[in-house]
Write an enzyme that holds these catalytic residues in place. Sequence first.
Site, short mmCIF file in Angstrom:
data_model
loop_
_atom_site.label_atom_id
_atom_site.label_comp_id
_atom_site.label_asym_id
_atom_site.label_seq_id
_atom_site.Cartn_x
_atom_site.Cartn_y
_atom_site.Cartn_z
N THR A 1 54.15 48.22 30.02
CA THR A 1 54.12 46.96 30.88
C THR A 1 54.31 47.21 32.33
O THR A 1 54.20 48.47 32.53
CB THR A 1 55.11 45.96 30.25
OG1 THR A 1 55.25 44.66 31.23
CG2 THR A 1 56.45 46.21 30.90
N ASN A 2 54.57 46.16 33.53
CA ASN A 2 54.63 46.83 34.64
C ASN A 2 55.90 45.81 35.27
O ASN A 2 56.20 44.95 34.67
CB ASN A 2 53.28 46.56 35.35
CG ASN A 2 52.80 45.13 35.24
OD1 ASN A 2 53.36 44.05 35.64
ND2 ASN A 2 51.61 44.98 34.64
N ARG A 3 55.96 46.03 36.59
CA ARG A 3 57.11 45.40 37.15
C ARG A 3 57.20 43.76 37.64
O ARG A 3 57.86 43.47 38.07
CB ARG A 3 57.55 46.20 38.63
CG ARG A 3 58.06 47.68 38.07
CD ARG A 3 58.42 48.26 39.07
NE ARG A 3 58.58 49.89 39.17
CZ ARG A 3 59.78 50.36 38.79
NH1 ARG A 3 60.54 49.43 38.38
NH2 ARG A 3 60.08 51.68 38.49
#
Length: 408
Positions: free
Chosen positions: A203-205
């Site tokens: 995933t990412n931030r």
Amino acid sequence: MRIVLGVSGGIAAYKAVEVCRRFVGAGHEVTAVLTDAARRFVGEATFSALATNPVPEGLWQRWDGGIAHTRLGQRADLVVVAPATADFLARYAAGMADDLLSATLLVTRAPVVVCPAMHTEMWEHPAVVENLLALRRRGVHVVPPESGTLAGGDEGAGRMAEPATIVATALALSARRCDLTGTHVVVSAGGTREPIDPVRVITNRSSGKQGHAIAEAAAARGARVTLVTSSALSAPAGVEVVHVESAADMHAAIAAAAPGADVVVMAAAVADFRPKAPAAQKVHGLPELVLEPTPDILAGLAEARRPGQVLVGFAAETQDVVARARRKLERKGVDLVVVNDVSAPGAGFDHDTNEVTILGADGSVAVVPLTSKRQVADAILDEVVARLERDARDTRDARDSKRDTKED
Ligand code: C5P
């Protein structure tokens, strides 16, 4: 328009008289609500004479066939507090309702504009900075003070903005209120989660805060809104929400919602790649990750778009920010790209504030300095509305010239 003009107790209360006069002069119905401290600076008689209605006495009075502390806020189309002292801002941020002005603000669903005025030391104090941030996060608009002479002959930042600026800003804001009525806006938000196995994801931030703020702002401006989100944030009121996890889910949800939409804003941080073959069972030891690209949802929308549909993409970058975003604008074939320097302090992932540049395919450049994500949302929607209006005008002109040619 029914305007409540709140006046709290600072020397700039004398300038509120001019704000009142200008609102009345522009044809609005104005009720001035004074705090006890404000009454020490400017007499009630002055506002009663200039405003459309007499100054209400306080919390316990009957007003307009109801009780003042709820009726004023319920019926207001706009609330402006000028000046807003440090004490008033603290009480508003804390949700106090122990006088007529604070109660009115808690009741109202109308847009609220506050115009701070105080000494520089107070303006810069972390308590004031945090209170204003909390208010901005809740959608309150702030007309920042200017630098100049302050009470007691001091000089510095904190002098209330000029009445003309306050009135123009407040009226422009409420004109915005219904400019998306009749449109369908689709917004994506959050970072997607791409499964490695049933337990782990890539995933990412992205927090989804900016996308949710856009959905909220579009709904407040009258649009029907579909929010496709992978974020756990609570959904803004009045918005249809589709929860998704992966890029594939988001692709399917956007494909279902976008074809009839007037506007699509892809604020989501869609993963650019995902594990090609997620494991069906939990992997023990180091997984062998083979990645594949995800479909570019936005580029797909641009290929399939119908005339007049406005498409907005986002670009989160850490270097050569604007140049990269300009290339993205062309590559994706969209109308607008909102560029985020996610390495700048207070901007980008998970912050409540953001700082963006909005690039248009027509060459326009709008810079939005650090402010709340809600205000960034409105700045983006201002650009969207400008394009919708231009398209509507072009369609009208084309139809008129066709009709004229036929009549010839
Ligand atoms: O190419 P990049 O990921 O930087 O582009 C960002 C923009 O493209 C965002 O608006 C994002 O929502 C959208 N995007 C997309 N599908 C992808 C990747 C990004 O729609 N697979």
